[in-house]
Design a protein around this motif. Sequence first.
Motif, short mmCIF file in Angstrom:
data_model
loop_
_atom_site.label_atom_id
_atom_site.label_comp_id
_atom_site.label_asym_id
_atom_site.label_seq_id
_atom_site.Cartn_x
_atom_site.Cartn_y
_atom_site.Cartn_z
N VAL A 196 49.10 -3.54 16.97
CA VAL A 196 47.91 -3.27 16.61
C VAL A 196 47.07 -2.20 17.59
O VAL A 196 47.45 -2.27 18.75
CB VAL A 196 46.59 -4.28 16.63
CG1 VAL A 196 45.64 -4.06 16.07
CG2 VAL A 196 47.52 -5.48 15.56
N GLY A 197 46.97 -0.81 17.16
CA GLY A 197 46.61 0.16 18.14
C GLY A 197 47.74 0.64 19.05
O GLY A 197 48.83 0.49 18.89
N ASN A 198 47.32 1.35 19.83
CA ASN A 198 48.06 2.07 20.68
C ASN A 198 47.26 2.22 22.13
O ASN A 198 46.48 3.31 22.07
CB ASN A 198 48.73 3.68 20.36
CG ASN A 198 49.85 3.81 21.19
OD1 ASN A 198 50.17 3.12 22.04
ND2 ASN A 198 49.87 5.30 21.21
N GLU A 199 47.64 1.45 23.17
CA GLU A 199 47.06 1.63 24.28
C GLU A 199 45.72 1.59 24.32
O GLU A 199 44.82 2.49 24.97
CB GLU A 199 47.71 2.66 25.17
CG GLU A 199 49.09 2.79 25.51
CD GLU A 199 49.79 3.93 26.08
OE1 GLU A 199 48.96 4.64 26.55
OE2 GLU A 199 51.08 3.69 26.37
N VAL A 200 44.93 0.74 23.45
CA VAL A 200 43.62 0.80 23.24
C VAL A 200 42.71 0.49 24.63
O VAL A 200 41.75 1.03 24.73
CB VAL A 200 43.12 -0.26 22.25
CG1 VAL A 200 41.76 -0.44 22.37
CG2 VAL A 200 43.81 -0.19 20.84
N TYR A 201 43.22 -0.35 25.64
CA TYR A 201 42.57 -0.55 26.68
C TYR A 201 42.67 0.51 27.66
O TYR A 201 41.74 0.77 28.62
CB TYR A 201 43.03 -1.78 27.52
CG TYR A 201 42.65 -3.04 26.72
CD1 TYR A 201 41.36 -3.41 26.63
CD2 TYR A 201 43.65 -3.74 26.01
CE1 TYR A 201 41.01 -4.72 25.99
CE2 TYR A 201 43.30 -4.93 25.43
CZ TYR A 201 42.04 -5.45 25.40
OH TYR A 201 41.82 -6.41 24.64
N THR A 202 43.22 1.61 27.38
CA THR A 202 43.15 2.78 28.20
C THR A 202 42.57 4.03 27.61
O THR A 202 42.40 5.00 28.34
CB THR A 202 44.49 3.14 28.81
OG1 THR A 202 45.56 3.27 27.55
CG2 THR A 202 45.29 2.17 29.69
N ASP A 203 42.15 3.68 26.44
CA ASP A 203 41.61 4.88 25.67
C ASP A 203 39.87 5.14 26.28
O ASP A 203 39.50 4.22 26.91
CB ASP A 203 41.29 4.13 24.20
CG ASP A 203 40.67 5.23 23.21
OD1 ASP A 203 40.04 6.26 23.73
OD2 ASP A 203 41.10 5.10 21.92
#
Length: 128
Positions: free
Chosen positions: A19-26
């Motif tokens: 789910v998503g792609n590197e959401v926490y570094t967005d």
Amino acid sequence: ESNNIKPYLPDTKITGIQVGNEVYTDENPTMFQYLAPVVINIQNALSQLGISSNIQVSSPSSLAVLQESYTHSADNPNKIPLDYVLFNPSEGMVDPNKKLHYDNMLYAQVDAVAFAFAKLGFNDIGIK
């Protein structure tokens, strides 16, 4: 999931949904609040279809989510043996704080992620 996954089973081996792609570094922090509920909803949908035991749901993150991935990473990069990074036979490294020996940098980074999760109260998180 009933239209996008189930029709392809068991002919296609589906073992994970990201789910998503590197959401926490967005740079958009509003995405953070939606990630866990989406993962949970997808996992629940897979459970209702009876296919959750073979498919894991998670979200990929880069190591940028960590302030420091390994004690030695703060050293001069020229001091980290190339064989250690490339999975070649080497002495490995010992974390001076935990006194754990790592055969390669990947093991140290995976342990750093597990430690970060545990520090946040998530002790049983699988890391792949």
